[in-house]
Design a protein around this motif. Structure first.
Motif, mmCIF file in Angstrom:
data_model
loop_
_atom_site.group_PDB
_atom_site.id
_atom_site.type_symbol
_atom_site.label_atom_id
_atom_site.label_comp_id
_atom_site.label_asym_id
_atom_site.label_seq_id
_atom_site.Cartn_x
_atom_site.Cartn_y
_atom_site.Cartn_z
ATOM 1 N N ASN A 46 37.994 69.571 -2.947
ATOM 2 C CA ASN A 46 38.520 69.052 -4.199
ATOM 3 C C ASN A 46 37.812 69.719 -5.367
ATOM 4 N N PRO B 223 42.499 67.330 -11.888
ATOM 5 C CA PRO B 223 42.035 67.293 -10.490
ATOM 6 C C PRO B 223 43.013 68.011 -9.561
ATOM 7 N N SER C 100 43.266 69.879 -5.319
ATOM 8 C CA SER C 100 42.655 70.030 -4.003
ATOM 9 C C SER C 100 43.291 71.240 -3.328
ATOM 10 N N ILE D 266 46.637 66.660 -7.793
ATOM 11 C CA ILE D 266 46.386 65.245 -7.499
ATOM 12 C C ILE D 266 47.224 64.376 -8.437
ATOM 13 N N ASP E 29 36.118 61.358 -5.913
ATOM 14 C CA ASP E 29 36.280 62.342 -4.842
ATOM 15 C C ASP E 29 36.828 61.705 -3.572
ATOM 16 N N THR F 251 40.565 61.024 -4.009
ATOM 17 C CA THR F 251 41.239 62.326 -4.011
ATOM 18 C C THR F 251 41.406 62.843 -2.588
ATOM 19 N N MET F 252 40.339 62.681 -1.772
ATOM 20 C CA MET F 252 40.418 63.120 -0.379
ATOM 21 C C MET F 252 41.456 62.315 0.384
ATOM 22 N N GLN G 299 33.301 61.260 2.327
ATOM 23 C CA GLN G 299 34.543 62.026 2.463
ATOM 24 C C GLN G 299 35.077 61.958 3.888
ATOM 25 N N HIS H 272 41.954 75.408 -9.618
ATOM 26 C CA HIS H 272 41.567 74.514 -10.711
ATOM 27 C C HIS H 272 41.481 75.268 -12.041
#
Length: 696
Positions: free
Chosen positions: A489, A497, A499, A519, A527, A530-531, A561, A629
């Motif tokens: 991420n 954000p 990934s 995202i 995080d 997001t995962m 994570q 990103h």
């Protein structure tokens, strides 16, 4: 299904058109241009008889690489030429113009360096890759930049030509070191420059022994007059000359400049070796390796033609190898043993006195040892096949392959050599026996060894990578580690954000299967969530489209994570795929591997192949994520700045960026610059003011 059927209909229609055009092909030499479905030229070839050569592509069977070319052909054109030489030159020009994907192409890095004495009032010595008609003196080509610069470095010490690009107002250090005549402060006669130019030309043309004797004489005089520093400089120059000349391996009695070619093919690849013989001494070699799709000898000759079109300084003599069909497949030491048998069907001439049978037997020895071949060529005056006098070599081939192999005509070494000789106006030989045959054999053997080495290195790399993946799987407790999918991420304080996912198959990256994710549901720098989102989106699609499942999922992070990923996989999707985490140290380097339901560290030796594989996976997924990103952040910055200005919507924003190219140029523009975009002066002033205010 409909598009596939339509493609088949288009292909059949194209083949029908090709069959009609084949019936109209002439019995003449020329070039042919193969095109794909888009009309793009994908291959250019030459032929002695166009009718036979072009037809051969569409009749009979072909090997894999030629079949790949033929499967893409949807049309062709041809150009009739008056001779084989014209076909050779035209092919070279067409390849340069169209850069066909299936042709042998010499890239820009294949241009060769030359030494140049400039044509100026005060000349200087420089290295260049461009030969111009500027009345300067050129020497070369050199096989690589290092060889050219090393030679220039030696000549700079020996001959005091100016070194500066722009003439200074006072003398520099080179003047005090006796490496410049100082034309900036005193007059230098043209005769002096002419003499220096002649000496440099003599040195580069093989007269280094005379120059070395002159330096030794000057060194002795300087020592006798107690000028020891000057004597030491001269001694160092002599040592430098000896060091350079001892690299020269083969000495010939006739002191000719020659380029000796050899080539080898394997697995759809070709390696070409060029041995440079200057003034009878073999000084260097050059190697090129590339894929090829046409006939081996024809593509080899395409390489040679392009080489000399880019390097106009040609030697006195060029030696080409015979075709592999006619060359005895033997050990390097056996090249030349069957010279008489090979030469039997041909008409051969000698340079000088004809050989007796005893002489011929004496010639048929081994390839000369590159390190120790200091013997004279006088004793080995070899019998050569002169290109112009050689008859067709088709009798030596298998009758079943004659039409396929010889339909092009210019695949014949004799025909190709004759055309090349006619074009370059130099002697081009295809030696059949003797030392020159051994030299082409040496070049061919070097090409074969280089190609073997290339494939062995690839195999070794694949073995090591596959072994690393297997060892890593065993360390984690898996029977197989064929496919690994890794996630990372990226955001800055929750903004933009994203990934990214990468895939490694058998320890190697499969870049076509990489994926990027914007995202959607997470706000702020979370995080774990997001995962959860990206794992959910990826493996919902895997289930829906029945895609291949990985043996291992790697997340960039620690226990949090891992738990987030496992929760989504097992409790939401019903998938039980092992998940591991990669933890980094304070210096952002791979530190440890965490595995298991209650994640524990797995100990791996830092110098092991499996640990190196983990590092590659982590570095690659981080690179891919951070690049994505940055792209998104750059786009959002541009969007927010322009969209915040009243009167600027999506269409005008795109129009402004397309017209000006960047925000900086929009900011620096005048009101008049906006008028071609149908933007009024009032709005233009608002845009400029808003961007300048934001900058301040």
């Amino acid at each position: 299904m409909e598009s596939y059927a339509e493609d088949l209909r288009d292909q059949e229609k194209a083949l029908e058109n090709i069959r009609h055009k084949l019936a109209l092909l002439p019995d003449a030499s020329g070039c042919y241009l193969m095109k794909n479905s888009e009309g793009t030229i994908i291959y250019v070839g030459k032929a002695k008889v166009l009718k036979n050569r072009v037809r051969s592509y569409f009749t009979g069977s072909h090997n894999g690489k030629t079949q790949r070319l033929v499967s893409d052909i949807r049309d062709f054109e041809y150009i009739v030429t008056g001779s084989n030489m014209e076909a050779l030159i035209l092919e070279c020009n067409l390849i340069k113009k169209y850069q066909p994907r299936y042709n042998v192409l010499l890239k820009d890095d294949k241009t060769f360096p030359y030494l140049k004495i400039t044509n100026e009032e005060h000349p200087k010595l420089e290295v260049t890759r461009r030969v111009l008609k500027d009345k300067a003196k050129y020497f070369g080509p050199y096989p690589n930049s290092y060889a050219a610069h090393q030679t220039k470095k030696l000549l700079d010490r020996m001959y005091p030509l100016r070194k500066c690009g722009v003439m200074p107002k006072e003398v520099c250090l080179y003047y005090h070191m006796h490496q410049c005549l100082g034309p900036c402060v005193k007059e230098v006669e043209q005769e002096t420059y002419d003499q220096i130019g002649q000496e440099i030309g003599s040195f580069l043309s093989g007269g280094h022994e005379e120059i070395k004797k002159d330096l030794q004489h000057k060194m002795q005089e300087a020592a006798e007059e107690l000028y020891f520093e000057r004597a030491k400089e001269l001694r160092d120059q002599i040592i430098s000359i000896d060091a350079m000349m001892e690299k020269q391996k083969i000495t010939t009695a006739d002191a000719k400049d020659r380029d000796v070619f050899g080539f080898s093919v394997d697995k759809g690849w070709m390696c070409v070796q060029i041995l440079y013989v200057r003034k009878g001494k073999m000084i260097e070699r050059h190697m090129s390796t590339f894929p090829f799709y046409g006939e081996a000898y024809s593509d080899f000759m395409s390489y040679v033609t392009q080489y000399y079109s880019d390097n106009p300084a040609v030697p006195q003599e060029i030696l080409l190898p015979d075709t592999p069909k006619l060359m005895k497949q033997a050990e390097p030491g056996d090249v030349g043993q069957s010279a008489e048998a090979e030469a039997a069907p041909h008409t051969a001439t000698t340079e000088g006195t004809r050989q007796t049978s005893n002489d011929a037997a004496q010639e048929a020895g081994t390839v000369p040892d590159v390190q120790n071949a200091e013997h004279s060529f006088e004793r080995l005056a070899d019998t050569l096949l002169v290109a112009e006098e050689r008859v067709s070599y088709g009798e030596a081939l298998d009758r079943d392959n004659t039409e396929t192999q010889l339909s092009g005509g210019l695949e014949e070494p004799a025909t190709a050599a004759h055309a090349l000789a006619e074009w370059l106006d130099v002697k081009v030989l295809v030696p059949q026996r003797g030392l020159k045959k051994q030299m082409t054999g040496m070049a061919t053997e070097n090409a074969r060894v280089a190609l073997d080495e290339k494939f062995k290195l690839i195999e070794r790399d694949e073995e090591r990578t596959s072994k690393a993946a297997s060892n890593l799987g065993r360390a984690i407790g898996l029977d197989s580690l064929h496919r690994v999918e890794a996630f990372d991420n990226s955001n800055i304080q929750g903004s933009d954000p994203v990934s990214a996912m990468i895939v490694f198959i058998d320890g190697k990256p499969a870049k076509k299967e990489y994926r990027k994710y914007k995202i959607r549901s997470v706000q702020g720098p979370d995080d774990y969530e997001t995962m959860r989102e990206v794992i959910r989106r990826r493996y919902e699609r895997v289930l829906k489209e029945n895609l291949e499942r990985p043996n291992l999922i790697v997340v960039d992070g620690g226990r949090g994570q891992i738990k987030a990923a496992v929760d989504v996989l097992e409790n939401e999707l019903g998938l039980f795929i092992p998940v591991c985490g990669l933890v980094k140290d304070a210096k952002h380097r791979t530190s440890q591997l965490l595995v298991g339901d209650s994640p524990e560290a797995v100990t791996l030796a830092r110098n092991s192949e499996e640990f190196y594989l983990l590092q590659r996976i982590q570095d690659e997924v981080h690179r891919f994520a951070i690049t994505f990103h940055r792209e998104q952040r750059g786009k959002s910055m541009v969007t927010s700045r322009l969209d915040s200005i009243p009167g600027i919507g999506e269409k005008r924003r795109k129009l402004l960026l397309k017209h000006f190219g960047s925000l900086k140029k929009i900011r620096e523009a005048s009101v008049e610059d906006f008028r071609p975009l149908s933007i009024g002066d009032k709005l233009a002033r608002q845009i400029i003011a808003a961007l300048r205010e934001e900058e301040s």
